[in-house]
Design a protein around this motif. Structure first.
Motif, PDB file in Angstrom:
ATOM      1  N   GLY A   1      42.753  44.794  22.400  1.00 30.07           N
ATOM      2  CA  GLY A   1      42.530  45.229  23.766  1.00 30.07           C
ATOM      3  C   GLY A   1      41.056  45.256  24.120  1.00 30.07           C
ATOM      4  O   GLY A   1      40.179  45.045  23.279  1.00 30.07           O
ATOM      5  N   THR A   2      40.773  45.529  25.392  1.00 26.31           N
ATOM      6  CA  THR A   2      39.398  45.570  25.900  1.00 26.31           C
ATOM      7  C   THR A   2      38.917  47.008  25.989  1.00 26.31           C
ATOM      8  O   THR A   2      39.528  47.820  26.699  1.00 26.31           O
ATOM      9  CB  THR A   2      39.315  44.915  27.293  1.00 26.31           C
ATOM     10  N   PRO A   3      37.844  47.364  25.279  1.00 25.50           N
ATOM     11  CA  PRO A   3      37.329  48.734  25.360  1.00 25.50           C
ATOM     12  C   PRO A   3      36.763  49.015  26.750  1.00 25.50           C
ATOM     13  O   PRO A   3      36.160  48.142  27.369  1.00 25.50           O
ATOM     14  CB  PRO A   3      36.234  48.760  24.291  1.00 25.50           C
ATOM     15  N   ARG A   4      36.979  50.244  27.214  1.00 30.47           N
ATOM     16  CA  ARG A   4      36.525  50.611  28.551  1.00 30.47           C
ATOM     17  C   ARG A   4      35.226  51.408  28.536  1.00 30.47           C
ATOM     18  O   ARG A   4      34.615  51.627  29.582  1.00 30.47           O
ATOM     19  CB  ARG A   4      37.607  51.420  29.262  1.00 30.47           C
ATOM     20  N   SER A   5      34.810  51.863  27.351  1.00 30.71           N
ATOM     21  CA  SER A   5      33.584  52.668  27.245  1.00 30.71           C
ATOM     22  C   SER A   5      33.006  52.460  25.854  1.00 30.71           C
ATOM     23  O   SER A   5      33.719  52.044  24.926  1.00 30.71           O
ATOM     24  CB  SER A   5      33.882  54.145  27.477  1.00 30.71           C
ATOM     25  N   PRO A   6      31.720  52.763  25.663  1.00 36.70           N
ATOM     26  CA  PRO A   6      31.140  52.654  24.323  1.00 36.70           C
ATOM     27  C   PRO A   6      31.873  53.486  23.290  1.00 36.70           C
ATOM     28  O   PRO A   6      32.010  53.068  22.134  1.00 36.70           O
ATOM     29  CB  PRO A   6      29.708  53.153  24.530  1.00 36.70           C
ATOM     30  N   ALA A   7      32.378  54.658  23.677  1.00 36.94           N
ATOM     31  CA  ALA A   7      33.090  55.519  22.734  1.00 36.94           C
ATOM     32  C   ALA A   7      34.312  54.825  22.143  1.00 36.94           C
ATOM     33  O   ALA A   7      34.686  55.060  20.987  1.00 36.94           O
ATOM     34  CB  ALA A   7      33.484  56.822  23.407  1.00 36.94           C
ATOM     35  N   ALA A   8      34.936  53.954  22.927  1.00 37.19           N
ATOM     36  CA  ALA A   8      36.137  53.266  22.452  1.00 37.19           C
ATOM     37  C   ALA A   8      35.827  52.290  21.329  1.00 37.19           C
ATOM     38  O   ALA A   8      36.722  51.906  20.567  1.00 37.19           O
ATOM     39  CB  ALA A   8      36.793  52.526  23.619  1.00 37.19           C
ATOM     40  N   LEU A   9      34.564  51.873  21.190  1.00 42.18           N
ATOM     41  CA  LEU A   9      34.187  50.945  20.123  1.00 42.18           C
ATOM     42  C   LEU A   9      34.335  51.568  18.743  1.00 42.18           C
ATOM     43  O   LEU A   9      34.538  50.863  17.752  1.00 42.18           O
ATOM     44  CB  LEU A   9      32.744  50.477  20.321  1.00 42.18           C
ATOM     45  N   ALA A  10      34.208  52.881  18.671  1.00 42.18           N
ATOM     46  CA  ALA A  10      34.262  53.561  17.377  1.00 42.18           C
ATOM     47  C   ALA A  10      35.598  53.372  16.672  1.00 42.18           C
ATOM     48  O   ALA A  10      35.675  53.504  15.440  1.00 42.18           O
ATOM     49  CB  ALA A  10      33.970  55.049  17.556  1.00 42.18           C
ATOM     50  N   LYS A  11      36.645  53.055  17.410  1.00 43.19           N
ATOM     51  CA  LYS A  11      37.984  52.911  16.829  1.00 43.19           C
ATOM     52  C   LYS A  11      38.318  51.471  16.444  1.00 43.19           C
ATOM     53  O   LYS A  11      39.396  51.209  15.917  1.00 43.19           O
ATOM     54  CB  LYS A  11      39.027  53.430  17.821  1.00 43.19           C
ATOM     55  N   LEU A  12      37.397  50.539  16.721  1.00 40.36           N
ATOM     56  CA  LEU A  12      37.669  49.121  16.486  1.00 40.36           C
ATOM     57  C   LEU A  12      36.953  48.620  15.230  1.00 40.36           C
ATOM     58  O   LEU A  12      35.875  49.119  14.880  1.00 40.36           O
ATOM     59  CB  LEU A  12      37.196  48.287  17.689  1.00 40.36           C
ATOM     60  N   PRO A  13      37.505  47.623  14.538  1.00 42.10           N
ATOM     61  CA  PRO A  13      36.822  47.033  13.374  1.00 42.10           C
ATOM     62  C   PRO A  13      35.487  46.412  13.800  1.00 42.10           C
ATOM     63  O   PRO A  13      35.434  45.643  14.764  1.00 42.10           O
ATOM     64  CB  PRO A  13      37.802  45.954  12.898  1.00 42.10           C
ATOM     65  N   PHE A  14      34.451  46.761  13.068  1.00 43.05           N
ATOM     66  CA  PHE A  14      33.090  46.339  13.431  1.00 43.05           C
ATOM     67  C   PHE A  14      32.501  45.480  12.317  1.00 43.05           C
ATOM     68  O   PHE A  14      32.668  45.778  11.129  1.00 43.05           O
ATOM     69  CB  PHE A  14      32.217  47.572  13.668  1.00 43.05           C
ATOM     70  N   ILE A  15      31.799  44.435  12.696  1.00 41.64           N
ATOM     71  CA  ILE A  15      31.098  43.585  11.723  1.00 41.64           C
ATOM     72  C   ILE A  15      29.667  44.104  11.605  1.00 41.64           C
ATOM     73  O   ILE A  15      28.833  43.895  12.496  1.00 41.64           O
ATOM     74  CB  ILE A  15      31.107  42.114  12.178  1.00 41.64           C
ATOM     75  N   ALA A  16      29.409  44.814  10.533  1.00 39.73           N
ATOM     76  CA  ALA A  16      28.100  45.440  10.330  1.00 39.73           C
ATOM     77  C   ALA A  16      27.175  44.522   9.545  1.00 39.73           C
ATOM     78  O   ALA A  16      27.627  43.710   8.737  1.00 39.73           O
ATOM     79  CB  ALA A  16      28.266  46.771   9.590  1.00 39.73           C
ATOM     80  N   GLN A  17      25.872  44.681   9.779  1.00 38.05           N
ATOM     81  CA  GLN A  17      24.864  43.895   9.066  1.00 38.05           C
ATOM     82  C   GLN A  17      24.069  44.828   8.155  1.00 38.05           C
ATOM     83  O   GLN A  17      23.350  45.707   8.632  1.00 38.05           O
ATOM     84  CB  GLN A  17      23.947  43.185  10.046  1.00 38.05           C
TER      85      GLN A  17
END
Length: 317
Positions: free
Chosen positions: A181-197
């Motif tokens: 789905g499409t996140p609606r706010s920055p806070a919603a990113l915390a629940k999504l898989p993230f590609i960290a460097q």
């Protein structure tokens, strides 16, 4: 007392190269000389100054106390000589010789290499060597004429000229968006898989701004300012990589969302291979700098490279 007329000043450059390279072999490679010739120069220099400058064994090379003092003085002499030559030639000097440039892996491939090709077309007598690495490069020790560096510059005695800037975008593949789905706010990113460097100081923390706000380091906080809003988000790691190129590849494959530089993914976004999530949000704008050793009169080849970069980046907006 040693007479200055008895000392071959060319050997000072050889001696400095040996000390900075840490061995006769490495210095010979840097200078383009045979190792035996470098050794001969050092032996003759020690006879000319009447002091032991280096202690050489089969395994290592050490600088004597006298050698250390002589090295510091030699550096000042060589720098003064370079300044004197540059003062009388300046920007009107012919652009020739060898230009050694260092740059980060991704920016080196995407922007620096094409700029150096253009530089060579303008100045065919100039030889260019590009060294791409995400590791910190010591300009003096590694014999680098100019380093292209992104982001905040560490305090140093080097000179730096800003040649451009960049921001990072939050992006993901269409397949990832379809699944999560499409996140609606920055806070919603915390629940999504993230590609960290892993090469970043805080790989799992996103510092985002909307409209040019003041940066806030507190976890999950928002700060309103006259210029905009900022948000700090702690993400859950889906994948950890150690290069920006790998992070881009993982994002294209749908392995998570990424926070990637605009210059590296603009074509992907334009082609629809990646989608911008929260397009109103970016990182705080950061600078792209050309960094070079301190000198009152930068070499013509360094000034020529800066001119090419500014023209190219200016054309790109």
């Amino acid at each position: 007392m040693t007479d200055l007329r008895d000392v071959n000043l060319n050997r000072l450059a050889v001696f400095v190269a040996v000390v900075e390279a840490g061995s006769l072999t490495a210095a010979a490679a840097r200078l383009g000389l045979a190792k035996a010739m470098v050794s001969t120069h050092i032996q003759r220099l020690e006879r000319e100054v009447g002091a032991s400058l280096l202690v050489r064994t089969t395994r290592q090379l050490k600088v004597t106390e006298s050698g250390r003092a002589f090295y510091d003085a030699s550096c000042r002499i060589l720098q003064a000589t370079e300044d004197a030559i540059s003062a009388v030639s300046g920007a009107s000097a012919p652009v020739r010789g060898t230009l050694r440039v260092s740059a980060p892996n991704d920016y080196g491939a995407l922007a620096v290499a094409p700029a150096l090709v253009e530089l060579r077309e303008i100045y065919p007598e100039l030889d260019v060597e590009l060294i791409c690495s995400d590791s910190y490069v010591d300009l003096i020790a590694d014999g680098i004429d100019v380093a292209i560096r992104l982001g905040r510059l560490a305090d140093s005695n080097y000179r730096a000229v800003r040649i451009g800037g960049y921001v990072k975008w939050v992006v993901a593949s269409p397949a990832f968006v379809e699944k999560w789905g499409t996140p609606r706010s920055p806070a919603a990113l915390a629940k999504l898989p993230f590609i960290a460097q892993s090469v970043l100081p805080h790989p799992l923390t996103l510092e985002l701004q909307r409209g040019g706000g003041v940066r806030s380091a507190a976890k999950g906080t928002t700060k309103d300012a006259a210029k905009g809003t900022t948000r700090s988000v702690r993400c859950a790691s889906g994948l950890v990589v150690n290069t920006a190129d790998t992070a881009r590849a993982a994002a294209l494959s749908g392995g998570g969302f990424g926070l990637l530089t605009d210059f590296s993914i603009a074509s992907d976004v334009e082609a629809g291979r990646l989608l911008r999530l929260l397009p109103d949000w970016t990182t705080v704008p950061a600078g792209i700098h050309a960094v070079f050793p301190p000198t009152s009169y930068p070499p013509a080849k360094v000034l020529a490279l800066i001119d090419v970069f500014r023209r190219r980046l200016g054309a790109l907006g």
